[in-house]
Scaffold this active site. Structure first.
Site, PDB file in Angstrom:
ATOM      1  CE1 TYR A  66      -1.242  -7.334  67.110  1.00 14.12           C
ATOM      2  CE2 TYR A  66       0.723  -6.208  66.362  1.00 14.12           C
ATOM      3  CZ  TYR A  66      -0.580  -6.231  66.614  1.00 14.12           C
ATOM      4  OH  TYR A  66      -1.308  -4.930  66.643  1.00 14.12           O
ATOM      5  CE1 TYR A  70      -1.015  -2.272  63.398  1.00 15.70           C
ATOM      6  CE2 TYR A  70       0.755  -0.789  62.609  1.00 15.70           C
ATOM      7  CZ  TYR A  70       0.191  -1.593  63.693  1.00 15.70           C
ATOM      8  OH  TYR A  70       0.647  -1.595  64.943  1.00 15.70           O
ATOM      9  CG  ASP A 104      -0.301   6.418  59.412  1.00 16.11           C
ATOM     10  OD1 ASP A 104       0.725   6.794  59.591  1.00 16.11           O
ATOM     11  OD2 ASP A 104      -0.940   5.520  60.142  1.00 16.11           O
ATOM     12  CE  LYS A 137       6.414   1.025  61.293  1.00 13.33           C
ATOM     13  NZ  LYS A 137       5.109   1.147  61.340  1.00 13.33           N
TER      14      LYS A 137
HETATM   15  C1  LIG Z   1       4.009   1.074  62.420  1.00 12.19           C
HETATM   16  C2  LIG Z   1       2.886   2.017  62.118  1.00 12.19           C
HETATM   17  C3  LIG Z   1       2.069   2.890  63.319  1.00 12.19           C
HETATM   18  C4  LIG Z   1       2.571   2.562  64.580  1.00 12.19           C
HETATM   19  O1  LIG Z   1       3.651   3.164  64.899  1.00 12.19           O
HETATM   20  P1  LIG Z   1       4.367   2.655  66.191  1.00 12.19           P
HETATM   21  O2  LIG Z   1       5.877   3.607  66.279  1.00 12.19           O
HETATM   22  O3  LIG Z   1       4.743   1.063  65.915  1.00 12.19           O
HETATM   23  O4  LIG Z   1       3.290   2.699  67.108  1.00 12.19           O
HETATM   24  C5  LIG Z   1       1.149   3.687  62.627  1.00 12.19           C
HETATM   25  N1  LIG Z   1       0.885   3.724  61.167  1.00 12.19           N
HETATM   26  C6  LIG Z   1       1.653   3.038  60.347  1.00 12.19           C
HETATM   27  C7  LIG Z   1       1.053   3.168  58.834  1.00 12.19           C
HETATM   28  C8  LIG Z   1       2.685   2.288  60.806  1.00 12.19           C
HETATM   29  O5  LIG Z   1       3.108   1.665  59.635  1.00 12.19           O
END
Ligand SMILES: *Cc1c(COP(=O)(O)O)cnc(C)c1O
Length: 429
Positions: free
Chosen positions: A21, A149, A250, A279
Site C-alpha cells: 500500500y 479483510y 478465514d 500467515k
Molecule cells: C493477511 C490476511 C490475508 C491475506 O494474506 P496474504 O498472505 O497477505 O495474501 C487474508 N485474510 C486475513 C484474515 C489476513 O489477515
C-alpha cells in the site's frame, strides 16, 4: 553484485520498489533491516528494535529460531522444490496430517496455496464449484460483514470492507457481494439477538443466491482490529445450516494461538465447511497458506462435471515451506503457549489501560496476544513512525489503530518497553 551503501540502497528502494500500500517514489523511506533474532530487529545502522508486530502476525517464535532454521536447512539438503503435479513428498504429507489433527474433526482435506490471498481465492472457488456441482446455478455470491479483510487479489478484495478496501476503484471488475453490518457485540458481551438482525435479514432475503458466508472468526484483523462475541459465530453457523449456505472461516490471522485458542473457531466450538490458514503457518519463515475443507465439499466437487478442483499453483506445497511449517507447529504445540498468550493478554490490558483516559482515544482492548489502542482520528505515519523507532521499538500503526502483536516468546520486560512507547507516543498526539 557490488555491495551497496545504505544511501544507495535507500535510493533504489524509494524510487523503484513498491512496498505494501505505497506510492512511488515512496512518501517516506523504509528502514533497512540487516538481521533479526528473537524479538529484536537489527537495522543496517546498528540500532536494535523490539518487535511488536511479529511481521504481521507471523513470527510466533521470534526470528532466527534454531529449530526452525534446522528444519529448513535439513530440507534444503534434500530438495528445495519439486512440482506437485504427479509428485508428492514427506513434508507435504506430514504437514497435512498435522493440520487435520489440529483443525475441527470434519476438516480432512488440504489444499496448499502460496499466500493468504490465494487461499481465499481457492476457498471461494471451492464454494462456487460445490454449488455448480450440486446443479445449483443460482448460488454464486458471498455474504460477509463490514470491516473485514481477506486479502488483495480480486475475489478476496470483493469481500474486504467496501470502504477501507476502496471498492469503487475496481467497480465492474470485482464481483459484488452482500455486506452485513460489522458485529456490534464485543468479545465478552452477553448475547442479544439484535446483534445478528442485519446479517439474518440478508440471509433470509438472499439465501437462494448465497453460496457461502466468509468471516474472520472472533477477531477482524486488518479491517479494524475488532473483537466480537463467539455467540455471533454460533448464530452464523446456525443460519448457514438453516438456509443451506456454506461457511468459510478465514483463520489466516487468528490461527495458531493468537487469540488465546489454537484457532478462532474454538472460542465458539463451531465447525466451518472451508477454512483458510496462512500467515503464522510457517512461523513467519516463508510464504505458505492452506485451504482446508470437509469431505462433503471435496466429494461433491470431485464427482462434478470437471471431476477435479480447478486450481493448481506452480509452487504448491513447497517442501521448504512445508518443512518449516511442521517444525513451527510442533514447536508451538510442545510449548506452554496458552499461558504465555494469557500473560501477554493481561500485561497488554493492564499496561495499555492508561490510554483509556486520553481524550483522543476511542477504545483500548486486548485479546490473546493482541493489544489495540483505537484513536478517534487517523495517525500521520510520516511523524509517528520515527517516534517509535527512536524509542527502540518496531510498531506500525494503521489508520486510527496503534496495536501490538508481539511474538509469543517476548519477555515481560521487552513487552513493557513496547506498551510504554505506545502509551507515551499516543499521549503526545
Ligand atoms: C493477511 C490476511 C490475508 C491475506 O494474506 P496474504 O498472505 O497477505 O495474501 C487474508 N485474510 C486475513 C484474515 C489476513 O489477515
Amino acid at each position: 553484485m557490488t555491495t551497496l551503501t545504505i544511501e544507495q540502497m535507500l535510493h533504489i528502494d524509494r524510487e523503484n520498489i513498491w512496498h505494501p500500500y505505497s506510492s512511488l517514489p515512496a512518501a517516506y523511506p523504509a528502514y533497512p533491516v540487516a538481521a533479526a533474532k528473537g524479538v529484536r530487529l537489527t537495522l543496517a545502522d546498528g540500532r536494535e528494535l523490539i518487535d511488536g508486530m511479529s511481521s504481521w502476525w507471523c513470527a510466533l517464535h521470534g526470528y532466527n529460531h534454531p529449530r526452525l532454521n534446522a528444519a529448513i536447512e535439513s530440507q534444503l539438503k534434500k530438495m528445495s522444490h519439486v512440482m506437485f503435479g504427479g509428485l508428492t513428498h514427506e513434508p507435504a504429507v506430514k504437514l497435512t496430517k498435522l493440520l487435520i489433527d489440529i483443525t475441527p474433526d470434519n476438516i480432512t482435506k488440504v489444499f496448499f496455496a502460496d499466500s493468504g490471498s490465494v487461499a481465499i481465492e481457492v476457498a471461494i472457488k471451492m464454494a462456487l464449484q460445490y454449488w455448480y456441482c450440486s446443479k445449483n446455478k443460482q448460488k454464486t455470491r458471498l455474504l460477509t460483514v463490514r470491516s473485514g479483510y481477506h486479502g488483495d487479489t480480486l475475489a478476496a478484495m470483493s469481500v474486504c470492507d467496501p470502504v477501507t478496501g476502496m471498492h469503487h476503484l475496481f467497480s465492474g471488475v470485482t464481483p459484488e457481494q452482500f455486506f452485513a453490518e460489522a458485529p456490534a457485540c464485543r468479545f465478552a458481551d452477553t448475547w442479544n439477538e439484535s446483534y445478528i438482525t442485519d446479517f439474518k435479514s440478508l440471509v433470509e432475503k438472499h439465501h437462494k443466491q448465497i453460496a457461502a458466508v466468509i468471516l474472520e472468526p472472533i477477531v477482524q484483523g486488518a479491517g479494524g482490529m475488532r473483537f466480537y462475541s463467539p455467540d455471533y459465530l454460533r448464530r452464523v453457523r446456525q443460519l448457514c445450516d438453516q438456509y443451506d449456505i456454506l461457511l468459510i472461516l478465514d483463520e489466516i490471522a487468528t490461527g495458531f494461538g493468537r487469540t488465546g485458542k489454537l484457532l478462532g473457531c474454538y472460542h465458539a466450538g463451531i465447525r466451518p465447511d472451508i477454512m483458510c490458514l496462512g500467515k503464522s503457518l510457517t512461523g513467519g519463515y516463508m510464504t505458505l497458506a492452506a485451504t482446508l475443507c470437509s469431505e462433503k465439499i471435496s466429494s461433491r466437487i470431485s464427482k462434478g462435471e470437471a471431476g477435479v478442483f480447478m486450481h493448481g499453483p506452480t509452487f504448491m506445497a513447497n517442501p521448504l515451506a512445508c518443512a518449516v511449517s511442521i517444525a513451527s507447529i510442533e514447536l508451538l504445540l510442545s510449548s506452554c503457549w496458552q499461558s504465555r498468550v494469557a500473560s501477554i493478554e493481561s500485561q497488554l490490558a493492564e499496561e495499555l489501560s492508561p490510554c483509556k483516559l486520553m481524550e483522543h482515544v476511542e477504545d483500548v482492548r486486548a485479546l490473546g496476544a493482541i493489544g489495540v489502542v483505537e484513536l478517534k482520528q487517523g495517525v500521520d505515519m510520516a511523524t509517528i513512525q520515527p517516534k517509535f523507532v527512536s524509542r527502540g521499538v518496531w510498531v506500525r500503526p494503521f489508520g486510527k489503530l496503534i496495536y501490538l502483536m508481539p511474538p509469543f516468546i517476548i519477555e515481560p520486560n521487552d513487552l513493557r518497553k513496547l506498551t510504554a512507547a505506545v502509551v507515551d507516543i499516543a499521549g503526545e498526539l
